[in-house]
Design an enzyme around this catalytic site. Structure first.
Site, PDB file in Angstrom:
ATOM      1  N   GLY A  28      16.877 -22.916 -37.469  1.00 51.19           N
ATOM      2  CA  GLY A  28      17.736 -24.083 -37.589  1.00 51.19           C
ATOM      3  C   GLY A  28      19.021 -23.890 -36.819  1.00 51.19           C
ATOM      4  N   GLY A  29      19.893 -24.843 -36.986  1.00 53.54           N
ATOM      5  CA  GLY A  29      21.150 -24.816 -36.266  1.00 53.54           C
ATOM      6  C   GLY A  29      21.994 -23.619 -36.626  1.00 53.54           C
ATOM      7  N   PHE A  30      21.976 -23.252 -37.874  1.00 56.37           N
ATOM      8  CA  PHE A  30      22.885 -22.209 -38.311  1.00 56.37           C
ATOM      9  C   PHE A  30      22.227 -20.848 -38.454  1.00 56.37           C
ATOM     10  CE2 PHE A  30      25.003 -26.051 -39.916  1.00 56.37           C
ATOM     11  CZ  PHE A  30      26.182 -25.911 -39.226  1.00 56.37           C
ATOM     12  N   GLY A  31      20.946 -20.816 -38.363  1.00 63.84           N
ATOM     13  CA  GLY A  31      20.321 -19.512 -38.519  1.00 63.84           C
ATOM     14  C   GLY A  31      18.822 -19.620 -38.625  1.00 63.84           C
ATOM     15  N   THR A  32      18.237 -18.494 -38.922  1.00 64.83           N
ATOM     16  CA  THR A  32      16.789 -18.393 -38.984  1.00 64.83           C
ATOM     17  C   THR A  32      16.344 -18.466 -40.437  1.00 64.83           C
ATOM     18  OG1 THR A  32      17.057 -16.874 -37.143  1.00 64.83           O
ATOM     19  CG2 THR A  32      14.874 -17.013 -38.129  1.00 64.83           C
ATOM     20  N   VAL A  33      15.249 -19.165 -40.664  1.00 68.57           N
ATOM     21  CA  VAL A  33      14.748 -19.291 -42.031  1.00 68.57           C
ATOM     22  C   VAL A  33      13.461 -18.478 -42.157  1.00 68.57           C
ATOM     23  CG1 VAL A  33      14.058 -20.874 -43.857  1.00 68.57           C
ATOM     24  CG2 VAL A  33      15.705 -21.610 -42.129  1.00 68.57           C
TER      25      VAL A  33
ATOM     26  N   ASP B   5      25.372 -33.396 -43.081  1.00 67.55           N
ATOM     27  CA  ASP B   5      24.361 -33.178 -42.045  1.00 67.55           C
ATOM     28  C   ASP B   5      23.012 -33.750 -42.467  1.00 67.55           C
ATOM     29  OD1 ASP B   5      23.672 -32.443 -39.523  1.00 67.55           O
ATOM     30  OD2 ASP B   5      23.346 -30.316 -39.984  1.00 67.55           O
TER      31      ASP B   5
END
Ligand SMILES: *[C@@H]1O[C@H](CO)[C@@H](O)[C@H](O)[C@H]1NC(C)=O
Ligand SMILES: *[C@@H]1O[C@H](CO)[C@@H](O)[C@H](O)[C@H]1NC(C)=O
Ligand SMILES: *[C@@H]1O[C@H](CO)[C@@H](O)[C@H](O)[C@H]1NC(C)=O
Ligand SMILES: *[C@@H]1O[C@H](CO)[C@@H](O)[C@H](O)[C@H]1NC(C)=O
Ligand SMILES: *[C@@H]1O[C@H](CO)[C@@H](O)[C@H](O)[C@H]1NC(C)=O
Ligand SMILES: *[C@@H]1O[C@H](CO)[C@@H](O)[C@H](O)[C@H]1NC(C)=O
Length: 677
Positions: A362-367, A479
């Protein structure tokens, strides 16, 4: 007269009976000095009986004296016989020095008038004599000394390890270095070092008729040597008294003290001393007293080994501890947070953040998909990497409250974890992925049906209503977009990622020019002021409605702007032209119109014109009729396009910095927190 003779007779009878009694022979044997033997030995001064059964005559104190005598006195001669009583004694002794080549003084087998030799001196006198009575006939002492320190008359080259026969004096009548003659070689003598701690056998035999005393020593376990070490002619009747005690005396001196032990002893006046069963004697002490050089060396080695092992243990512990610390570096405030997860658990759950466990970037990091080891629950772990997250404490405080949010249309935040610069957010695991991928990349041509789409947007409205109005605080999502809507197993929409926007709140508040959100979903007033509100969330929700109905992205190829296009369709009176072609005609026209028009109303350029989420819910549920477009207020679509165009410009600038994530069309305002301090 008769009475007198009777008394005389009685006295005579008494006398003879006493004489007969005293003439009784004596024989005894000690194989160790424990149990019933304890009462048959008289201890004096430093001497003790060790639990092992050994008789220890001296402790390690300097100038100590110890005596140990047989409890019954022995008749050494009688007035009826001119000759002294023959006797034979056999004993095993052990002299344990404090260190090799050191120690003193020695021990002696003694025949003495008392078992407590009063006034006797320690050291060289072996607890038998003193300076003033040295050589005095009134001492009545016969002794065989086993001395480890050089005596008065010792030759200069002697090492002091000698055996001597002493009569009323420490000046030996005869003495020789300790040794024995092999049973086959009667010429050569082997020396026995008496202060090595080894047990040594000794025999003292006296023949009252030949008036010769033999002294013999030999190593343990060997037969008595045929040739005595010392032989001396003495008539004991001129030395000892009629009734005497037999036993041992030992003393230490100013030199480091040895310990003197008697391990076994037998005595007889009627023949050879009874043999001792050597295997039944106490083991020569290897206790603390026996601090021989060898022992200290072994002790030293053992101590070194123990220290080494301990040190390695401590080192290992600290290494492990450090490793654990690496896993868990906690500040005080972190400890009280109920939603905090242990890094180690998350590490295990994600198989060490393995690439194969990634379910989204995602935009802020990895899931990552994760299975919690303790519960077996499936969760999604979002890993956000930042070089420096300041204001984290405040952020975590928010997370802690967000962690309490619970709604069926929210991807619930279960908790969080911080490790160094990484922040990990733990969410419910939602199996069917994002609305975004179902809309735009449908798998196996499984297009979302209109019923499913309608149900999803209704669900998201309910979730947003919970955030805006139903929970204890107003939570502004910031968001809302199709990629943040996840679809659960029952095909319900669930709004996710709401916790993360908060991470940027702190920075945003002080840097209002920073825009947070995703292009196409950003309300005009948010783009101008940077101030997020429930209205700007509703704006984004409106865009989402249009997305779901049309199957098109908010902005396509930089030119197409979804809101403007649907507005055009609406103004041309052909709003249903905007419907997703994938749906064909399988949709409820009334509902479709509602969703499209509501989408337009929600994404109204003026914040005041937008409905509240509560109203949105009422419209969607048919509780209230949507006002007709004429009553919406002026819509200047060109102005809306202008704002989006401005954002596109912004995007090209931001592309050069890290704060724009091109893969998700999202502004991340990476530095907002740092800058916000
Ligand atoms: C050794 O024995 C003497 C008695 O002769 C005693 O006074 C002293 O305390 C003892 N020392 C130890 C270390 O037991
Ligand atoms: C030496 O020993 C005797 C007893 O054998 C005693 O009377 C005398 O006082 C002692 N002398 C010293 C100097 O201790
Ligand atoms: C003494 O000599 C005999 C034979 O002469 C031998 O069997 C025995 O082992 C020897 N003993 C020692 C102690 O040397
Ligand atoms: C002393 O030793 C000699 C041999 O050297 C022996 O003939 C004598 O019988 C021994 N005396 C005693 C009392 O054992
Ligand atoms: C005492 O010793 C002498 C030799 O010294 C001997 O002739 C005599 O028989 C002995 N007497 C007894 C009773 O043993
Ligand atoms: C010596 O003592 C041991 C142990 O008590 C025993 O087994 C052995 O038979 C004894 N030996 C003799 C000769 O009595």
């Amino acid at each position: 007269m008769a009475l007198l003779s009777m008394i005389s007779l009685a006295l005579l009878v008494f006398y003879f009976s006493v004489t007969l009694h005293e003439a009784q022979s004596e024989e005894f044997i000690f194989e160790g000095f424990i149990n019933e033997n304890e009462r048959r030995i008289l201890l004096d001064r430093a001497s003790v009986l060790k639990p092992s059964g050994a008789l220890r005559l001296t402790n390690k104190t300097k100038n100590a004296i110890g005596h140990g005598f047989y409890f019954k006195p022995i008749q050494m001669f009688s007035s009826t016989s001119p000759n002294a009583t023959s006797f034979s004694t056999y004993f095993v002794f052990s002299i344990v020095p404090p260190a090799s080549g050191q120690g003193g003084y020695g021990l002696a087998f003694a025949i003495a008038p008392t078992y407590q030799i009063a006034g006797a001196a320690a050291g060289h006198h072996l607890g038998l004599f003193n300076e003033s009575n040295e050589g005095n006939k009134l001492n009545h002492i016969f002794a065989v000394e086993f001395d480890t320190v050089k005596g008065f008359n010792e030759p200069k080259d002697s090492n002091g390890n000698h055996v001597g026969i002493n009569i009323n004096s420490m000046d030996s009548k005869t003495s020789r270095p300790a040794g024995y003659t092999d049973i086959n070689n009667t010429q050569k003598e082997d020396e026995i070092d008496m202060h090595k701690g080894d047990p040594i056998q000794a025999w003292v035999d006296y023949n009252g008729v030949s008036k010769i005393v033999n002294v013999t020593i030999g190593p343990m376990w060997q037969q008595k040597p045929v040739k005595p070490l010392l032989q001396h002619s003495v008539d004991l009747t001129s030395v000892v008294k009629e009734i005497m005690y037999v036993g041992f005396s030992a003393a230490t001196g100013d030199t480091p003290a040895s310990s003197h032990y008697i391990l076994g002893w037998s005595f007889s006046t009627t023949g050879a001393a009874p043999p001792l069963n050597l295997s039944r004697l106490p083991i020569p002490p290897a206790d603390k007293d026996s601090s021989s050089f060898q022992f200290s060396l072994i002790a030293l080695i053992v101590a070194l080994c123990v220290v080494t092992v301990l040190l390695s243990g401590v080192l290992l512990f600290f290494k492990l501890y450090k490793r654990m610390r690496q896993f868990e570096t906690l500040e005080d405030w972190e400890l009280e947070c109920p939603h905090r997860f242990r890094y180690r658990d998350l590490y295990t759950a994600t198989k060490g953040f393995k690439d194969t466990e990634i379910i989204g970037v995602g935009g802020f990091g990895t899931v990552y998909k994760a299975v919690m080891p303790s519960t077996g629950n499936e969760v999604a772990v979002k890993k956000i990497t930042r070089n420096s997250i300041q204001g984290l404490k405040e952020f975590v405080a928010e997370i802690e409250s967000l962690g309490r949010l619970r709604h069926k249309n929210l991807v619930n935040l279960q908790g969080w974890c911080k490790k160094k610069n990484d922040l990990l957010l733990v969410y419910d695991y939602i199996p069917n992925g994002s609305l975004d991928s179902l809309l735009f990349h449908p798998k196996n041509d499984s297009v979302l049906s209109w019923e499913q789409r309608f149900n999803i947007v209704k669900g998201i409205a309910a979730g947003l209503m919970y955030l805006h109005e139903e929970w204890e605080q107003v939570v502004i999502h910031r968001d809302i977009k199709s990629s943040n809507v996840l679809i659960d197993a029952e095909m319900n929409g669930r709004l996710g990622d709401f916790g993360l926007a908060r991470l940027y709140d702190h920075g945003i508040n002080s840097h209002t020019t920073n825009v947070v959100g995703t292009i196409g979903y950003i309300a005009p007033e948010l783009a101008r002021t940077g101030k997020a509100s429930t209205n700007s969330d509703v704006f984004a929700y409106g865009v989402l409605l249009l997305e779901v109905a049309t199957g098109r992205r908010p902005i396509e190829s930089g030119q197409f702007i979804l809101v403007d296009w649907v507005m055009e369709c609406q103004q041309m009176g052909r709003i249903l032209d905007a419907v997703d072609s994938m749906l064909g005609s399988s949709y409820v026209e009334e509902d479709m119109k509602l969703v499209l028009e509501l989408g337009l109303l929600c994404s109204h350029q003026r914040a005041e014109a937008r409905p509240s989420i509560r109203q949105v819910t009422r419209y969607l549920n048919g509780d209230e009729k949507l006002p007709s477009v004429e009553n919406w207020g002026s819509i200047d679509s060109s102005r809306l396009s202008e704002i989006n165009a401005r954002l596109m410009q912004l995007r090209s600038i931001e592309m050069t910095s890290t704060s724009y994530n091109s893969s998700s069309n999202r502004f991340m305002s990476t530095n907002s927190i740092d800058a916000g301090r």
